[in-house]
Design a protein around this motif. Structure first.
Motif, short mmCIF file in Angstrom:
data_model
loop_
_atom_site.label_atom_id
_atom_site.label_comp_id
_atom_site.label_asym_id
_atom_site.label_seq_id
_atom_site.Cartn_x
_atom_site.Cartn_y
_atom_site.Cartn_z
N LEU A 99 0.83 -1.21 0.00
CA LEU A 99 0.00 0.00 0.00
C LEU A 99 0.86 1.25 0.00
O LEU A 99 0.55 2.24 -0.68
CB LEU A 99 -0.93 0.00 1.22
N ARG A 100 1.95 1.24 0.76
CA ARG A 100 2.84 2.41 0.79
C ARG A 100 3.51 2.64 -0.55
O ARG A 100 3.86 3.78 -0.89
CB ARG A 100 3.90 2.24 1.89
N ARG A 101 3.69 1.59 -1.32
CA ARG A 101 4.31 1.73 -2.65
C ARG A 101 3.29 2.02 -3.74
O ARG A 101 3.61 2.05 -4.92
CB ARG A 101 5.09 0.45 -2.99
N GLY A 102 2.04 2.24 -3.34
CA GLY A 102 1.02 2.67 -4.29
C GLY A 102 0.16 1.57 -4.87
O GLY A 102 -0.68 1.84 -5.73
N ALA A 103 0.34 0.33 -4.41
CA ALA A 103 -0.51 -0.75 -4.91
C ALA A 103 -1.92 -0.59 -4.36
O ALA A 103 -2.12 -0.15 -3.23
CB ALA A 103 0.06 -2.11 -4.49
N GLY A 104 -2.93 -0.93 -5.16
CA GLY A 104 -4.30 -0.88 -4.69
C GLY A 104 -4.62 -2.05 -3.78
O GLY A 104 -3.90 -3.06 -3.74
N ALA A 115 -2.89 -5.62 -2.89
CA ALA A 115 -2.23 -5.66 -1.59
C ALA A 115 -2.98 -6.53 -0.59
O ALA A 115 -2.37 -7.11 0.31
CB ALA A 115 -2.08 -4.24 -1.04
N ARG A 116 -4.30 -6.61 -0.73
CA ARG A 116 -5.09 -7.39 0.22
C ARG A 116 -5.69 -8.63 -0.45
O ARG A 116 -5.38 -9.77 -0.10
CB ARG A 116 -6.18 -6.52 0.83
N ALA A 117 -6.57 -8.42 -1.42
CA ALA A 117 -7.37 -9.53 -1.94
C ALA A 117 -6.53 -10.61 -2.61
O ALA A 117 -6.72 -11.80 -2.36
CB ALA A 117 -8.42 -9.00 -2.91
N ARG A 118 -5.60 -10.21 -3.45
CA ARG A 118 -4.85 -11.23 -4.18
C ARG A 118 -3.79 -11.90 -3.31
O ARG A 118 -3.50 -13.09 -3.51
CB ARG A 118 -4.25 -10.62 -5.45
N VAL A 153 -13.65 -4.87 4.17
CA VAL A 153 -15.00 -4.38 4.47
C VAL A 153 -14.92 -3.01 5.14
O VAL A 153 -15.71 -2.11 4.85
CB VAL A 153 -15.76 -5.39 5.34
N ALA A 154 -13.96 -2.83 6.05
CA ALA A 154 -13.80 -1.53 6.70
C ALA A 154 -13.43 -0.45 5.71
O ALA A 154 -13.75 0.73 5.90
CB ALA A 154 -12.73 -1.62 7.79
N GLU A 155 -12.78 -0.83 4.62
CA GLU A 155 -12.38 0.15 3.60
C GLU A 155 -13.56 0.60 2.76
O GLU A 155 -13.65 1.77 2.37
CB GLU A 155 -11.30 -0.46 2.71
N ILE A 156 -14.49 -0.30 2.46
CA ILE A 156 -15.59 0.09 1.57
C ILE A 156 -16.81 0.61 2.32
O ILE A 156 -17.64 1.32 1.74
CB ILE A 156 -16.02 -1.09 0.67
N ALA A 157 -16.95 0.29 3.61
CA ALA A 157 -18.16 0.67 4.36
C ALA A 157 -17.91 1.93 5.18
O ALA A 157 -16.86 2.07 5.79
CB ALA A 157 -18.59 -0.47 5.28
N VAL A 194 -12.83 -9.29 -5.76
CA VAL A 194 -12.59 -8.21 -4.80
C VAL A 194 -11.80 -7.07 -5.43
O VAL A 194 -10.71 -7.27 -5.97
CB VAL A 194 -11.85 -8.75 -3.56
N ASP A 195 -12.36 -5.86 -5.34
CA ASP A 195 -11.69 -4.63 -5.76
C ASP A 195 -12.27 -3.48 -4.92
O ASP A 195 -13.25 -2.84 -5.32
CB ASP A 195 -11.91 -4.38 -7.25
N PRO A 196 -11.70 -3.22 -3.74
CA PRO A 196 -12.26 -2.20 -2.84
C PRO A 196 -12.34 -0.81 -3.44
O PRO A 196 -13.31 -0.08 -3.19
CB PRO A 196 -11.32 -2.24 -1.63
#
Length: 439
Positions: free
Chosen positions: A304-309, A313-316, A363-367, A428-430
């Motif tokens: 995430l710090r390197r700019g990955a979505g 960074a999470r789902a895959r 979920v915390a990211e999208i809600a 998954v794509d937040p």
């Protein structure tokens, strides 16, 4: 993304108190880790004491599997209800009430109750523990912005593994030396002691929706972010990201349920390990899971710090882990036993838990914060139905096929993990779904 989903209902704390907030954030996180340790120590007793409990109470494998599944009879329902309630009642008091109910539910078994009370106690414990994970996560995340949530979320999730790492050798010793009923007394006392500390220390942080005078809210909502006025639960639950992480987390929980209820017996009866070696292997697998959780938190934060979505960074990251676990299960059913078996057990059972943290932070990211408790609770309610199905299914397979039933169960688990990992990677794509919810 800035973690500013909700307009403040009360003034934000003065900046001069920020160091105190950071210190309190980690103290509260530490207590929530201990909370989840007790939670999973409670769950693990039946698996660790399976043989003496079955012998003393005269239970078949199917009946014992049903006793484990009884825990989940109300667990899923109360998990969803508790999450919705946490959007309306301060989580501080919900957590306190839950842990006290856990202790009460253990007491009859510690004092000599029989088979009927075993089922009743597990149902009550399941109802009380149903909302534990989503509310503990909601409380921990209320202290941190989105960019800082990976580590605290991973630590709270790792509390489940730390609990079993300590419980496996510790409670096995108690069971061996003092009988299986004493183990229920130990976890009951631990719950009461935690509650005494939480009364004085526990509360929510600055990123929670304000529900009281000492609960500061987030700063003003950022442009383009979903808000509770425009986003209902139905819209959140219809997103591909929520569906994908829920399917993936279901696969993880399937493995958790098998690990807690049947892994010691599988190691002993299916793979031929001694009772002591089985307990040590259970502790090892949970320790590996804890390291995997912390490793995932570090890797995700770095990406995430390197700019990955978050999709990468999470789902895959989580989806690939589930696919590796599926391969480990397949190998366990095909390869002969030997020194490599421990490595296959680690691949199958030791790393798939990372999806729990990924599901929560996604979920915390999208809600929006005002919908977070309900979105997490409903996800938890759906996911934990795996705990209702898996133990009784394995019990029936063992009664029908003997030790070979364990191999059938591991093969079924491989299929569940394959489906879950595929869902995480493809659905998954937040970032996409957060933008859609903001419209």
């Amino acid at each position: 993304m800035t973690d500013t989903e909700v307009a403040p209902a009360t003034p934000v704390r003065p900046l001069s108190k920020a160091p105190d907030d950071r210190r309190r954030a980690w103290i509260v996180t530490g207590l929530l880790v201990a909370f989840m340790m007790i939670n999973f120590a409670d769950k693990s007793i039946l698996g660790l004491a399976a043989e003496p409990i079955r012998a003393d109470l005269g239970l078949s494998a199917t009946q014992f599997g049903t006793a484990n599944s009884a825990f989940f009879l109300l667990f899923s329902i109360f998990g969803a209800v508790g999450g919705l309630l946490a959007d309306r009642v301060r989580p501080r008091w919900l957590l306190l009430g839950m842990v006290l109910l856990w202790s009460v539910s253990q007491a009859p078994l510690a004092l000599g109750a029989g088979a009927a009370m075993l089922f009743a106690s597990r149902i009550m414990l399941g109802a009380a523990e149903g909302p534990a994970f989503p509310i503990a996560q909601q409380t921990a995340l209320s202290w941190f912005p989105n960019s800082g949530r990976n580590l605290p979320s991973a630590l709270v999730t790792a509390g489940t593994t730390f609990g079993v790492v300590l419980a496996a050798p510790g409670l096995t010793w108690v069971i061996t030396e003092h009988g299986w009923r004493s183990a229920f007394g130990v976890v009951a006392v631990a719950g009461v002691l935690w509650a005494l500390v939480w009364i004085f220390v526990g509360r929510e942080g600055r990123y929670a929706v304000a529900t009281g005078p000492d609960t500061p809210a987030d700063p003003a909502a950022g442009a383009g972010e979903p808000t509770p006025d425009t986003v209902g639960y139905r819209r959140i639950l219809a997103t591909r990201s929520w569906i994908g992480v829920t399917a993936a987390y279901f696969a993880t929980y399937w493995m958790v349920a098998l690990t807690v209820a049947w892994l010691p017996s599988y190691l002993h009866d299916g793979l031929g390990y001694s009772t002591t070696a089985s307990a040590n292997l259970v502790a090892l697998l949970w320790a590996v899971n804890a390291m995997a959780l912390l490793g995932q938190a570090g890797l995700t934060g770095w990406l995430l710090r390197r700019g990955a979505g978050s999709r990468w960074a999470r789902a895959r990251v989580g989806g690939i882990t589930l696919l590796v676990s599926a391969a480990g299960c397949l190998a366990l059913t095909a390869a002969p036993s030997g020194p490599h078996t421990v490595l296959l057990l680690i691949a199958a059972f030791g790393i798939c838990g990372v999806m729990a943290t990924i599901a929560v932070t996604t979920v915390a990211e999208i809600a929006p914060a005002a919908r977070r408790g309900g979105a997490l609770g409903i996800m938890n309610g759906v996911v934990t139905t795996a705990g209702l199905i898996a133990p009784i299914l394995v019990g029936r397979l063992v009664d029908t096929h003997g030790a070979a039933g364990y191999q059938h169960a591991v093969l079924i688990s491989a299929a569940v993990l394959l489906l879950g990992g595929t869902a995480a990677i493809t659905l998954v794509d937040p970032d996409r779904d957060r933008q859609r919810l903001a419209r």
